[in-house]
Design an enzyme around this catalytic site. Structure first.
Site, PDB file in Angstrom:
ATOM      1  N   ASP A 271       0.904  -1.301   0.087  1.00 52.36           N
ATOM      2  CA  ASP A 271       0.000   0.013   0.058  1.00 52.36           C
ATOM      3  C   ASP A 271       0.779   1.069  -0.133  1.00 52.36           C
ATOM      4  OD1 ASP A 271      -1.656  -2.352   0.955  1.00 52.36           O
ATOM      5  OD2 ASP A 271      -2.977  -0.996   1.779  1.00 52.36           O
TER       6      ASP A 271
ATOM      7  N   LYS B 181      -7.310   3.265  -2.819  1.00 47.18           N
ATOM      8  CA  LYS B 181      -7.549   3.537  -1.424  1.00 47.18           C
ATOM      9  C   LYS B 181      -7.956   4.804  -0.873  1.00 47.18           C
ATOM     10  CE  LYS B 181      -5.191   2.078   2.939  1.00 47.18           C
ATOM     11  NZ  LYS B 181      -4.039   1.617   3.405  1.00 47.18           N
TER      12      LYS B 181
ATOM     13  N   LYS C  66     -10.417   0.155  -2.010  1.00 48.51           N
ATOM     14  CA  LYS C  66     -10.373  -0.339  -0.494  1.00 48.51           C
ATOM     15  C   LYS C  66     -10.519   0.978   0.581  1.00 48.51           C
ATOM     16  CE  LYS C  66      -6.462  -1.286   3.276  1.00 48.51           C
ATOM     17  NZ  LYS C  66      -5.045  -1.707   3.328  1.00 48.51           N
TER      18      LYS C  66
END
Length: 243
Positions: free
Chosen positions: A96, A166, A195
């Protein structure tokens, strides 16, 4: 169209998170033990914890997720690429990373796309010969962005195709919102997932994010959320819910 989810299906959407700077080895072991107990998808940790958590999770199907350029995103592309390679070499199998918000704010979209392409490429390269691809997630930090900036990032992601986009780091002025998840889902291609992360602390908030289109939820409250959902399933006498 509604989809059916068992409790385990919902647990497998959770990235169980401890990104605190003062987290100890005992804290990391506890995080990994909890992930194994609840069958979460991943532990989300700072990249320096990659080797430790990968060892704790060895022999399981739970991933070690390293946060890159975290939480500000204010390092060079070369630094982020090196950190990504280092985390993967030390056992991480999800990444990430935080976009460079200065370049986003300055409208330097070529830089933003180059950064995304290089980090995604590292994950794809490391996936060769592996039983499954190494997911790469791009953290937008939506609380600091305009809707137009979020949409432009979605458009770039639709070209580069990271595994996920995300919402947030959870370390800035705000976290995930249903509105942002819906906006991201509406403007990114169908082969890129969304996400939601940051401030998701209740079962209702968790379910709202799933209904909005999130397929991963990053949170540190995964255990109380799962226990509340377990209680609801038992009270309703069901083994699955539709969302």
């Amino acid at each position: 169209m509604a989809q059916r989810y068992t409790l385990d299906d919902l647990a497998r959407m959770v990235d169980h998170t401890n990104l605190h700077a003062d987290a100890t080895e005992a804290d990391m072991k506890k995080l990994c033990d909890e992930a194994k107990q609840y069958h979460f998808k991943m532990v989300a940790i700072n990249s320096g914890q990659s080797a430790r958590c990968a060892a704790f999770l060895a022999g399981t199907d739970i991933h070690t997720g390293a946060a890159i350029g975290f939480p500000l995103g204010q390092t060079s592309i070369a630094s982020k690429v090196f950190e990504t390679r280092d985390a993967l070499a030390n056992g991480a199998n999800e990444i990430d990373y935080v976009v460079n918000l200065t370049e986003v704010k300055d409208g330097n979209w070529a830089y933003v796309q180059d950064e995304m392409e290089q980090i995604v490429a590292v994950c794809r390269e490391a996936s060769e010969g592996q039983p499954e691809p190494i997911p790469c997630k791009v953290i937008f930090e939506n609380c600091l962005l305009t809707d137009d900036e979020k949409i432009k990032l979605c458009e770039i992601a639709s070209v580069v195709k990271p595994t996920f986009i995300k919402t947030s780091t959870g370390f800035s002025t705000g976290g995930a919102t249903v509105e942002d998840v819906k906006l991201m889902r509406a403007h990114v291609s169908n082969d890129v997932q969304v996400k939601a992360a940051g401030g998701i602390r209740t079962a209702d908030a968790f379910l709202d994010m799933v209904r909005a289109g999130a397929t991963r939820i990053g949170c540190s409250a995964g255990i109380p959320i799962m226990e509340e959902l377990r209680r609801r399933f038992a009270e309703a006498g069901v083994d699955a819910i539709e969302l």
